[in-house]
Write a protein that holds these residues in place. Structure first.
Motif, PDB file in Angstrom:
ATOM      1  N   ARG A   1       0.834  -1.202   0.000  1.00 49.33           N
ATOM      2  CA  ARG A   1       0.000   0.000   0.000  1.00 49.33           C
ATOM      3  C   ARG A   1       0.869   1.253   0.000  1.00 49.33           C
ATOM      4  NH1 ARG A   1      -2.753  -1.015   4.233  1.00 49.33           N
ATOM      5  NH2 ARG A   1      -1.813   0.402   5.728  1.00 49.33           N
ATOM      6  N   LYS A   2       1.971   1.194   0.752  1.00 49.51           N
ATOM      7  CA  LYS A   2       2.859   2.355   0.819  1.00 49.51           C
ATOM      8  C   LYS A   2       3.512   2.623  -0.541  1.00 49.51           C
ATOM      9  CE  LYS A   2       4.178   1.840   5.674  1.00 49.51           C
ATOM     10  NZ  LYS A   2       5.225   1.229   6.537  1.00 49.51           N
ATOM     11  N   GLY A   3       3.588   1.580  -1.345  1.00 52.88           N
ATOM     12  CA  GLY A   3       4.146   1.776  -2.679  1.00 52.88           C
ATOM     13  C   GLY A   3       5.641   2.024  -2.637  1.00 52.88           C
ATOM     14  N   GLY A   4       6.090   2.999  -3.372  1.00 57.20           N
ATOM     15  CA  GLY A   4       7.530   3.170  -3.567  1.00 57.20           C
ATOM     16  C   GLY A   4       7.844   2.741  -4.980  1.00 57.20           C
ATOM     17  N   LEU A   5       8.959   3.236  -5.485  1.00 60.41           N
ATOM     18  CA  LEU A   5       9.268   3.009  -6.900  1.00 60.41           C
ATOM     19  C   LEU A   5       9.396   1.533  -7.239  1.00 60.41           C
ATOM     20  CD1 LEU A   5      11.888   5.864  -7.326  1.00 60.41           C
ATOM     21  CD2 LEU A   5       9.560   5.802  -8.247  1.00 60.41           C
ATOM     22  N   GLY A   6      10.042   0.767  -6.357  1.00 60.26           N
ATOM     23  CA  GLY A   6      10.247  -0.657  -6.629  1.00 60.26           C
ATOM     24  C   GLY A   6       8.930  -1.395  -6.742  1.00 60.26           C
ATOM     25  N   VAL A   7       8.060  -1.175  -5.767  1.00 59.58           N
ATOM     26  CA  VAL A   7       6.760  -1.858  -5.752  1.00 59.58           C
ATOM     27  C   VAL A   7       5.916  -1.430  -6.957  1.00 59.58           C
ATOM     28  CG1 VAL A   7       4.573  -2.071  -4.506  1.00 59.58           C
ATOM     29  CG2 VAL A   7       6.743  -2.133  -3.247  1.00 59.58           C
ATOM     30  N   ALA A   8       5.921  -0.144  -7.246  1.00 57.27           N
ATOM     31  CA  ALA A   8       5.012   0.372  -8.270  1.00 57.27           C
ATOM     32  C   ALA A   8       5.505   0.112  -9.692  1.00 57.27           C
ATOM     33  CB  ALA A   8       4.805   1.870  -8.058  1.00 57.27           C
ATOM     34  N   ALA A   9       6.814   0.183  -9.913  1.00 56.90           N
ATOM     35  CA  ALA A   9       7.302   0.232 -11.298  1.00 56.90           C
ATOM     36  C   ALA A   9       7.940  -1.059 -11.792  1.00 56.90           C
ATOM     37  CB  ALA A   9       8.301   1.378 -11.450  1.00 56.90           C
ATOM     38  N   ALA A  10       8.289  -1.995 -10.899  1.00 52.87           N
ATOM     39  CA  ALA A  10       8.954  -3.217 -11.374  1.00 52.87           C
ATOM     40  C   ALA A  10       8.052  -3.953 -12.362  1.00 52.87           C
ATOM     41  CB  ALA A  10       9.298  -4.123 -10.198  1.00 52.87           C
ATOM     42  N   ASP A  11       8.657  -4.665 -13.299  1.00 54.40           N
ATOM     43  CA  ASP A  11       7.871  -5.395 -14.301  1.00 54.40           C
ATOM     44  C   ASP A  11       7.114  -6.552 -13.672  1.00 54.40           C
ATOM     45  OD1 ASP A  11       8.779  -3.990 -16.795  1.00 54.40           O
ATOM     46  OD2 ASP A  11      10.698  -4.604 -15.972  1.00 54.40           O
ATOM     47  N   LEU A  12       7.703  -7.146 -12.622  1.00 57.51           N
ATOM     48  CA  LEU A  12       7.008  -8.191 -11.863  1.00 57.51           C
ATOM     49  C   LEU A  12       7.256  -7.941 -10.385  1.00 57.51           C
ATOM     50  CD1 LEU A  12       5.519 -10.966 -11.632  1.00 57.51           C
ATOM     51  CD2 LEU A  12       7.782 -12.047 -11.725  1.00 57.51           C
ATOM     52  N   LEU A  13       6.192  -7.909  -9.594  1.00 63.10           N
ATOM     53  CA  LEU A  13       6.336  -7.815  -8.141  1.00 63.10           C
ATOM     54  C   LEU A  13       6.146  -9.214  -7.559  1.00 63.10           C
ATOM     55  CD1 LEU A  13       6.575  -6.071  -5.508  1.00 63.10           C
ATOM     56  CD2 LEU A  13       4.070  -6.017  -5.490  1.00 63.10           C
ATOM     57  N   VAL A  14       7.113  -9.661  -6.771  1.00 61.58           N
ATOM     58  CA  VAL A  14       7.012 -10.953  -6.112  1.00 61.58           C
ATOM     59  C   VAL A  14       6.768 -10.719  -4.626  1.00 61.58           C
ATOM     60  CG1 VAL A  14       8.283 -13.042  -5.445  1.00 61.58           C
ATOM     61  CG2 VAL A  14       8.467 -12.157  -7.782  1.00 61.58           C
ATOM     62  N   ILE A  15       5.680 -11.282  -4.107  1.00 59.40           N
ATOM     63  CA  ILE A  15       5.427 -11.244  -2.664  1.00 59.40           C
ATOM     64  C   ILE A  15       5.777 -12.634  -2.147  1.00 59.40           C
ATOM     65  CG2 ILE A  15       3.716 -10.908  -0.850  1.00 59.40           C
ATOM     66  CD1 ILE A  15       2.283  -8.945  -2.735  1.00 59.40           C
ATOM     67  N   ASN A  16       6.891 -12.697  -1.426  1.00 58.13           N
ATOM     68  CA  ASN A  16       7.539 -13.968  -1.112  1.00 58.13           C
ATOM     69  C   ASN A  16       7.222 -14.411   0.317  1.00 58.13           C
ATOM     70  OD1 ASN A  16       9.220 -16.156  -1.610  1.00 58.13           O
ATOM     71  ND2 ASN A  16      11.087 -15.051  -1.063  1.00 58.13           N
ATOM     72  N   LYS A  17       7.533 -15.661   0.598  1.00 54.60           N
ATOM     73  CA  LYS A  17       7.368 -16.265   1.930  1.00 54.60           C
ATOM     74  C   LYS A  17       5.893 -16.279   2.364  1.00 54.60           C
ATOM     75  CE  LYS A  17      11.928 -14.529   3.336  1.00 54.60           C
ATOM     76  NZ  LYS A  17      12.734 -13.912   4.389  1.00 54.60           N
ATOM     77  N   THR A  18       5.012 -16.602   1.425  1.00 55.04           N
ATOM     78  CA  THR A  18       3.587 -16.594   1.765  1.00 55.04           C
ATOM     79  C   THR A  18       3.267 -17.627   2.849  1.00 55.04           C
ATOM     80  OG1 THR A  18       3.197 -18.117  -0.070  1.00 55.04           O
ATOM     81  CG2 THR A  18       2.808 -15.782  -0.497  1.00 55.04           C
ATOM     82  N   ASP A  19       4.117 -18.659   2.994  1.00 67.12           N
ATOM     83  CA  ASP A  19       3.872 -19.654   4.041  1.00 67.12           C
ATOM     84  C   ASP A  19       3.952 -19.041   5.439  1.00 67.12           C
ATOM     85  OD1 ASP A  19       7.059 -20.651   4.804  1.00 67.12           O
ATOM     86  OD2 ASP A  19       6.698 -19.642   2.906  1.00 67.12           O
ATOM     87  N   LEU A  20       4.636 -17.880   5.546  1.00 63.04           N
ATOM     88  CA  LEU A  20       4.768 -17.236   6.862  1.00 63.04           C
ATOM     89  C   LEU A  20       3.573 -16.354   7.206  1.00 63.04           C
ATOM     90  CD1 LEU A  20       8.528 -16.091   6.905  1.00 63.04           C
ATOM     91  CD2 LEU A  20       7.516 -18.134   7.928  1.00 63.04           C
ATOM     92  N   ALA A  21       2.692 -16.106   6.248  1.00 63.16           N
ATOM     93  CA  ALA A  21       1.624 -15.119   6.442  1.00 63.16           C
ATOM     94  C   ALA A  21       0.803 -15.359   7.718  1.00 63.16           C
ATOM     95  CB  ALA A  21       0.731 -15.052   5.211  1.00 63.16           C
TER      96      ALA A  21
END
Lengths: 224, 277
Positions: free
Chosen positions: A150-170
């Motif tokens: 939600r906070k965004g930032g250039l990396g989150v907003a502009a990368a060609d692919l965003l990977v949200i990793n370690k979903t097993d820890l959620a």
């Protein structure tokens, strides 16, 4: 957890000049799993693509050493670059050391399909220069807080692919995956998001599939 | 100073400098530099040794690059040393195959290049190799030589893009030392030997100063004040260095700082380091 590919996947093709290797940047905060993802991609793709990796270690050659120890590629296909305490400078403002490393790998291994440039762990504003990376992946992990997309930032907003990793820890850290995915979709204007758990799916299949498509696309667009 | 030269002197020039501490990181590791006064002393020492050597090399390289773009006239080679009474007979092709590490070709004496060897493209390539060998002999630490060549490559990359020139082309192919590339880039950007010496002398202290801010958390205002205090010394070193531009290269200054050489070697083998050199 499946991939959340948006409608805009691959809408701007990477077109490396002269048919050289596609250069893929992998960035993201410290500890989000960039090196583990790089290792996973190498293991899955090394039999079908000619690969090499440049690591940008913050302090030591730890990341390059990890990749060598895991024997994901032969030693001469992995190069470590030092960044003078400024990892973002080395991938964005002054890319010369990385270009040097990439070109040396390309000379040593003619016919490379893909060179992965893994950034040193950095903050949310870090973005690869287009002079260095044709495409870039930004890696977050669920333990970093589910408010990060939600906070965004250039990396989150502009990368060609965003990977949200370690979903097993959620469930363990109280992060809401649905919220992270929908927040990311909002700031990313349709660009794809992949939710991954290297523990549950060690080959990162959604990410590997995306990389295959990008490499294939760059070949189609490369000048003959 | 012309804005092109300001670009060349700017620490934001994307030429790889940010990953080098100018020898400061090992000095910090050794406990030699801990605060602004000790940083200032370190920078003064560096300016008087490496600073003078690199500024003189940059000035000589600039003079050679300027010469190379002008028609060569008898007895008028501003940046070049003269071999007393020597007469070169080699063709440019023969000269091009001669490496600086080989015995000198007939017609030259050690440490000098005569007029015949620098005429023609092949001869110029040899002249650059000889000047590069002069840089090697003044850089005893192999780690520092590697660092100087890596930074030379990076500077050649950005300079060729912005101010393309034949001299930069040759130096990029040869993988030359940084001050040679800086001298050729200064010439290509419209400057002379004195400008090249100023930029090199200035650059010999700003990298270490910036590394001090990053490694020790020093007050950047205080570090800038210290750099301001070095301005007169930087100018004096640049003026002295530029004075060598018309003299034989063997006479270029060669003051050394053995502790810096030892630090550089120790640093290259260190496990924990942020900077390449």
């Amino acid at each position: 957890m499946g991939a959340h590919f948006g409608h805009g996947a691959d809408h701007h093709a990477a077109t490396p000049p002269g048919g050289r290797a596609l250069r893929l940047g992998i960035g993201g905060p410290v500890g989000s799993g960039k090196t583990a993802l790089t290792a996973a991609l190498c293991r899955v793709l090394r039999d079908e693509l000619a690969l090499a990796v440049v690591t940008n270690d913050i302090y030591t050659t730890e990341d390059a050493d990890f990749l060598r120890r895991e024997a994901v590629l032969s030693d001469d296909r992995i190069t470590a670059v030092r960044t003078g305490a400024c990892p973002h400078t080395a991938i964005r403002d002054d890319i010369s050391a990385n270009l040097d490393a990439v070109e040396a790998l390309e000379q040593r291994h003619p016919g490379l399909d893909l060179v992965i440039v893994e950034s040193g762990g950095d903050n949310l504003t870090a973005l690869f220069s287009r002079g260095l990376a044709d495409r870039q992946i930004f890696v977050l992990d669920v333990a970093g807080g589910d408010d990060v997309p939600r906070k965004g930032g250039l990396g989150v907003a502009a990368a060609d692919l965003l990977v949200i990793n370690k979903t097993d820890l959620a469930p363990l850290v109280g992060s809401d995956l649905e919220l992270m995915a929908s927040d990311a979709a909002r700031v990313r204007d349709g660009k794809p998001v992949a939710l991954t758990s290297l523990r549950e799916a060690p080959g990162a299949p959604e990410v590997a599939a995306w990389v295959r498509r990008v490499v294939a696309g760059s070949r189609e667009h490369a000048p003959a | 100073m012309h804005p092109s030269l300001l670009l060349l002197a700017d620490s934001r020039l994307p030429a790889g400098g940010h990953a080098h501490s100018g020898g400061l990181e090992p000095a910090v590791t050794a406990g030699t530099v801990t605060d602004i006064p000790s940083l200032t002393a370190f920078l003064r020492g560096r300016l008087a040794t490496t600073g003078l050597v690199t500024a003189a090399l940059a000035a000589a390289a600039c003079a050679l690059a300027v010469t190379a773009t002008e028609p060569v006239e008898e007895d008028r080679l501003p940046g070049l040393p003269r071999a007393g009474g020597a007469t070169g007979t080699g063709t440019p092709a023969e000269a091009a195959t001669h490496r600086a590490s080989d015995p000198p070709p007939s017609g030259t004496t050690t440490g000098t290049v005569n007029r015949a060897t620098v005429t023609g493209d092949g001869g110029l390539a040899v002249a650059w190799e000889v000047l590069d060998a002069e840089a090697d002999t003044r850089t005893p630490s192999p780690a520092q030589r590697r660092a100087a060549r890596a930074q030379g490559r990076s500077l050649a990359r950005v300079a060729l893009r912005t101010w393309p020139s034949a001299a930069l082309d040759v130096l990029a192919r040869q993988g030359a030392h940084h001050p040679l590339v800086l001298g050729a880039a200064t010439a290509a950007a419209g400057g002379g030997p004195r400008d090249a010496a100023s930029i090199a002398a200035y650059g010999s202290v700003t990298g270490g100063a910036s590394a001090g801010v990053r490694l020790l958390g020093l007050d950047p205002l205080g570090v800038n004040e210290a750099l301001g205090g070095l301005a007169a010394a930087i100018d004096a070193v640049a003026a002295e260095a530029a004075g060598y531009a018309g003299r034989p290269w063997a006479e270029l200054p060669a003051p050394s700082a053995p502790v810096l050489d030892l630090y550089a070697e120790a640093h290259a083998g260190a496990d924990l380091r942020l900077f390449e050199s």
